[in-house]
Design a protein around this motif. Structure first.
Motif, PDB file in Angstrom:
ATOM      1  N   THR A  19       0.841  -1.199   0.000  1.00 14.57           N
ATOM      2  CA  THR A  19       0.000   0.000   0.000  1.00 14.57           C
ATOM      3  C   THR A  19       0.880   1.255   0.000  1.00 14.57           C
ATOM      4  N   MET A  20       0.511   2.218  -0.823  1.00 13.23           N
ATOM      5  CA  MET A  20       1.300   3.448  -0.924  1.00 13.23           C
ATOM      6  C   MET A  20       0.381   4.663  -0.836  1.00 13.23           C
ATOM      7  N   ASP A  21       0.977   5.812  -0.617  1.00 14.98           N
ATOM      8  CA  ASP A  21       0.232   7.070  -0.599  1.00 14.98           C
ATOM      9  C   ASP A  21      -0.084   7.449  -2.047  1.00 14.98           C
ATOM     10  N   GLU A  22      -1.278   7.092  -2.485  1.00 16.39           N
ATOM     11  CA  GLU A  22      -1.639   7.254  -3.893  1.00 16.39           C
ATOM     12  C   GLU A  22      -1.765   8.711  -4.327  1.00 16.39           C
ATOM     13  N   TYR A  23      -1.918   9.619  -3.382  1.00 19.00           N
ATOM     14  CA  TYR A  23      -2.153  11.020  -3.742  1.00 19.00           C
ATOM     15  C   TYR A  23      -0.987  11.917  -3.313  1.00 19.00           C
ATOM     16  N   VAL A  24       0.187  11.308  -3.156  1.00 17.73           N
ATOM     17  CA  VAL A  24       1.340  12.052  -2.657  1.00 17.73           C
ATOM     18  C   VAL A  24       1.705  13.214  -3.577  1.00 17.73           C
ATOM     19  N   ILE A  25       1.632  13.018  -4.884  1.00 18.06           N
ATOM     20  CA  ILE A  25       1.988  14.094  -5.821  1.00 18.06           C
ATOM     21  C   ILE A  25       0.794  15.011  -6.063  1.00 18.06           C
ATOM     22  N   GLU A  26      -0.390  14.438  -6.158  1.00 18.86           N
ATOM     23  CA  GLU A  26      -1.579  15.270  -6.388  1.00 18.86           C
ATOM     24  C   GLU A  26      -1.756  16.288  -5.275  1.00 18.86           C
ATOM     25  N   LYS A  27      -1.552  15.887  -4.019  1.00 17.51           N
ATOM     26  CA  LYS A  27      -1.709  16.803  -2.893  1.00 17.51           C
ATOM     27  C   LYS A  27      -0.672  17.919  -2.947  1.00 17.51           C
ATOM     28  N   LYS A  28       0.535  17.580  -3.367  1.00 13.81           N
ATOM     29  CA  LYS A  28       1.584  18.604  -3.464  1.00 13.81           C
ATOM     30  C   LYS A  28       1.279  19.601  -4.582  1.00 13.81           C
ATOM     31  N   ASN A  45       2.663   2.818 -10.187  1.00 16.39           N
ATOM     32  CA  ASN A  45       1.981   3.850  -9.404  1.00 16.39           C
ATOM     33  C   ASN A  45       2.516   5.237  -9.735  1.00 16.39           C
ATOM     34  N   PHE A  46       3.828   5.350  -9.885  1.00 17.43           N
ATOM     35  CA  PHE A  46       4.435   6.651 -10.138  1.00 17.43           C
ATOM     36  C   PHE A  46       3.888   7.268 -11.430  1.00 17.43           C
ATOM     37  N   ILE A  47       3.677   6.434 -12.436  1.00 21.55           N
ATOM     38  CA  ILE A  47       3.125   6.926 -13.699  1.00 21.55           C
ATOM     39  C   ILE A  47       1.731   7.505 -13.471  1.00 21.55           C
ATOM     40  N   ILE A  48       0.925   6.800 -12.669  1.00 17.72           N
ATOM     41  CA  ILE A  48      -0.426   7.288 -12.356  1.00 17.72           C
ATOM     42  C   ILE A  48      -0.345   8.582 -11.555  1.00 17.72           C
ATOM     43  N   TRP A  49       0.564   8.629 -10.579  1.00 17.58           N
ATOM     44  CA  TRP A  49       0.682   9.832  -9.743  1.00 17.58           C
ATOM     45  C   TRP A  49       1.070  11.051 -10.575  1.00 17.58           C
ATOM     46  N   VAL A  50       2.005  10.866 -11.498  1.00 21.29           N
ATOM     47  CA  VAL A  50       2.482  11.994 -12.307  1.00 21.29           C
ATOM     48  C   VAL A  50       1.385  12.525 -13.223  1.00 21.29           C
ATOM     49  N   TRP A  78       9.958  -5.334 -17.415  1.00 21.30           N
ATOM     50  CA  TRP A  78       8.830  -4.454 -17.114  1.00 21.30           C
ATOM     51  C   TRP A  78       9.262  -3.310 -16.199  1.00 21.30           C
ATOM     52  N   LEU A  79      10.147  -3.606 -15.253  1.00 23.47           N
ATOM     53  CA  LEU A  79      10.643  -2.559 -14.368  1.00 23.47           C
ATOM     54  C   LEU A  79      11.388  -1.499 -15.163  1.00 23.47           C
ATOM     55  N   LEU A  80      12.231  -1.917 -16.080  1.00 26.08           N
ATOM     56  CA  LEU A  80      12.969  -0.963 -16.910  1.00 26.08           C
ATOM     57  C   LEU A  80      12.020  -0.131 -17.766  1.00 26.08           C
ATOM     58  N   PHE A  81      11.044  -0.790 -18.374  1.00 27.43           N
ATOM     59  CA  PHE A  81      10.101  -0.083 -19.235  1.00 27.43           C
ATOM     60  C   PHE A  81       9.295   0.950 -18.458  1.00 27.43           C
ATOM     61  N   LEU A  82       8.750   0.546 -17.311  1.00 24.82           N
ATOM     62  CA  LEU A  82       7.928   1.458 -16.518  1.00 24.82           C
ATOM     63  C   LEU A  82       8.763   2.586 -15.914  1.00 24.82           C
ATOM     64  N   THR A  83      10.010   2.284 -15.562  1.00 19.05           N
ATOM     65  CA  THR A  83      10.895   3.323 -15.020  1.00 19.05           C
ATOM     66  C   THR A  83      11.207   4.373 -16.082  1.00 19.05           C
ATOM     67  N   VAL A  84      11.511   3.915 -17.286  1.00 16.06           N
ATOM     68  CA  VAL A  84      11.795   4.847 -18.386  1.00 16.06           C
ATOM     69  C   VAL A  84      10.555   5.663 -18.721  1.00 16.06           C
ATOM     70  N   ALA A  85       9.393   5.005 -18.758  1.00 15.57           N
ATOM     71  CA  ALA A  85       8.140   5.715 -19.045  1.00 15.57           C
ATOM     72  C   ALA A  85       7.858   6.760 -17.963  1.00 15.57           C
ATOM     73  N   GLY A  86       8.082   6.390 -16.697  1.00 14.94           N
ATOM     74  CA  GLY A  86       7.878   7.329 -15.601  1.00 14.94           C
ATOM     75  C   GLY A  86       8.845   8.496 -15.668  1.00 14.94           C
ATOM     76  N   HIS A  87      10.095   8.214 -16.047  1.00 16.77           N
ATOM     77  CA  HIS A  87      11.104   9.275 -16.182  1.00 16.77           C
ATOM     78  C   HIS A  87      10.706  10.250 -17.288  1.00 16.77           C
ATOM     79  N   PHE A  88      10.218   9.713 -18.408  1.00 17.56           N
ATOM     80  CA  PHE A  88       9.793  10.560 -19.524  1.00 17.56           C
ATOM     81  C   PHE A  88       8.621  11.456 -19.121  1.00 17.56           C
ATOM     82  N   LEU A  89       7.622  10.863 -18.451  1.00 18.46           N
ATOM     83  CA  LEU A  89       6.461  11.642 -18.019  1.00 18.46           C
ATOM     84  C   LEU A  89       6.857  12.695 -16.988  1.00 18.46           C
ATOM     85  N   TRP A  90       7.782  12.341 -16.101  1.00 19.16           N
ATOM     86  CA  TRP A  90       8.214  13.303 -15.092  1.00 19.16           C
ATOM     87  C   TRP A  90       8.925  14.489 -15.731  1.00 19.16           C
ATOM     88  N   LYS A  91       9.737  14.236 -16.737  1.00 18.21           N
ATOM     89  CA  LYS A  91      10.410  15.328 -17.441  1.00 18.21           C
ATOM     90  C   LYS A  91       9.398  16.242 -18.115  1.00 18.21           C
TER      91      LYS A  91
END
Length: 262
Positions: free
Chosen positions: A73-82, A158-163, A238-251
Motif C-alpha cells: 500500500t502506498m500514498d496514492e495522492y502524494v503528488i496530487e496533494k503537493k 503507481n508513479f506513472i499514475i501519480w504523475v 517491465w521494471l525498466l520499461f515502466l521506469t523509463v516511461a515514468g522518467h519521460f512523463l516526469w520530465k
C-alpha cells in the motif's frame, strides 16, 4: 544518499505515531485474509480439489498474496496533494531528486509495514493455518529477489499514475481503475491458476502478474526452473520499461510546471 536515508527514516518514524491506524490496519489485514480463506474452504469442501491443488497450498498463496498486497500500500495522492497545495514548487527547488525523495518516503513506509504488519500477520496465520514453508531455500532466496522486483514494478506503475496529476485535476478514477486491475489481474485475490487459460495468456502480456503471482508461484515451487528465470527477466524488463516511461512523463511534467510558473 544520506539525505534519502533520512527521508526513509522519518517516514518510518512518522508511521509509528499513528498507533490506532496501525492496529486498525493489522486487524483489517487479518480479517480480510480470514474471510478469503473461509470462502476458499467452502469451495474446497464442495469441490474436493481444484486443479489438483491442495487446500493448504491455496491457503498459503492467499495469505502471502493478501499480506503482500497490504504492505505494498502506498500514498496514492502524494503528488496530487503537493500539486494542489503548491508545495511541489518548493520540492523541485531542493538540491535532491524529487523522484528519489518520493521513493525514499515510500520505502520508509514499506519497512514499517514489513516489521509491524507483515510479520505479525504471517506469525498469526502460521499458528492458525500452518503456512507451507518455501519449496526450498534456493526458491526462497529467488522469491525474495522476485518480490523486491514485484514491489519496484508496482511502485513504477503507481508513479506513472501519480504523475498524471499534472494533466488531470483529480486522479481518483485512474487510481481506482489501477487498484482494481492490480487486485484482480495480479493474482492478489484469486491465483491465476484458476483463471481461463486464454485470459492468463493476455494477463501475461501485462506487468500485473509480475507483482504477486510470479513471486508466490516461485515460493510454492509451482514454476519450472526454466520458466522461473524467464519470469525474473520479465520482471526486470517491465521494471525498466515502466521506469523509463515514468522518467519521460516526469520530465514532461517538470517542463509543464516551469512553463506555467513562468
Amino acid at each position: 544518499m544520506r539525505a534519502y536515508l533520512e527521508v526513509a527514516r522519518k517516514s518510518f518514524l512518522s508511521n509509528l505515531v499513528f498507533r490506532t491506524e496501525y492496529f486498525a490496519g493489522l486487524l483489517g489485514a487479518i480479517v480480510t485474509i480470514f474471510v478469503n480463506i473461509s470462502i476458499w474452504r467452502a469451495i474446497y469442501d464442495e469441490e474436493g480439489t481444484l486443479d489438483h491443488l491442495q487446500f493448504s497450498m491455496t491457503v498459503t498463496y492467499v495469505i502471502l498474496a493478501l499480506s503482500l498486497f497490504h504492505i505494498f500500500t502506498m500514498d496514492e495522492y502524494v503528488i496530487e496533494k503537493k500539486i494542489k497545495s503548491g508545495l511541489i514548487t518548493s520540492d523541485l527547488l531542493r538540491p535532491i531528486s524529487f523522484r528519489l525523495y518520493t521513493f525514499s518516503y515510500h520505502l520508509g513506509g514499506l519497512v514499517y509495514r514489513i516489521i509491524l504488519l507483515l510479520l505479525p500477520t504471517l506469525l498469526f496465520y502460521t499458528v492458525v493455518y500452518k503456512i507451507l514453508p518455501p519449496f526450498s531455500w534456493f526458491m526462497f532466496c529467488i522469491f525474495l529477489i522476485s518480490i523486491m522486483l514485484g514491489y519496484l514494478v508496482m511502485y513504477s506503475l503507481n508513479f506513472i499514475i501519480w504523475v498524471s496529476a499534472f494533466w488531470f485535476y483529480k486522479t481518483f478514477s485512474l487510481i481506482t481503475i489501477k487498484e482494481t486491475a492490480v487486485m484482480v489481474l495480479s493474482g492478489a485475490v484469486i491465483p491465476l491458476w484458476y483463471f481461463p487459460e486464454w485470459l492468463v495468456d493476455y494477463i501475461k502480456l501485462t506487468p500485473f502478474d509480475t507483482i504477486f503471482f510470479i513471486p508466490i508461484s516461485i515460493y510454492l515451487g509451482q514454476m519450472p526452473a526454466g520458466e522461473m528465470w524467464q519470469s525474473l527477466m520479465k520482471q526486470v524488463l517491465w521494471l525498466l520499461f515502466l521506469t523509463v516511461a515514468g522518467h519521460f512523463l516526469w520530465k514532461r511534467a517538470s517542463y509543464k510546471l516551469v512553463v506555467q510558473g513562468g
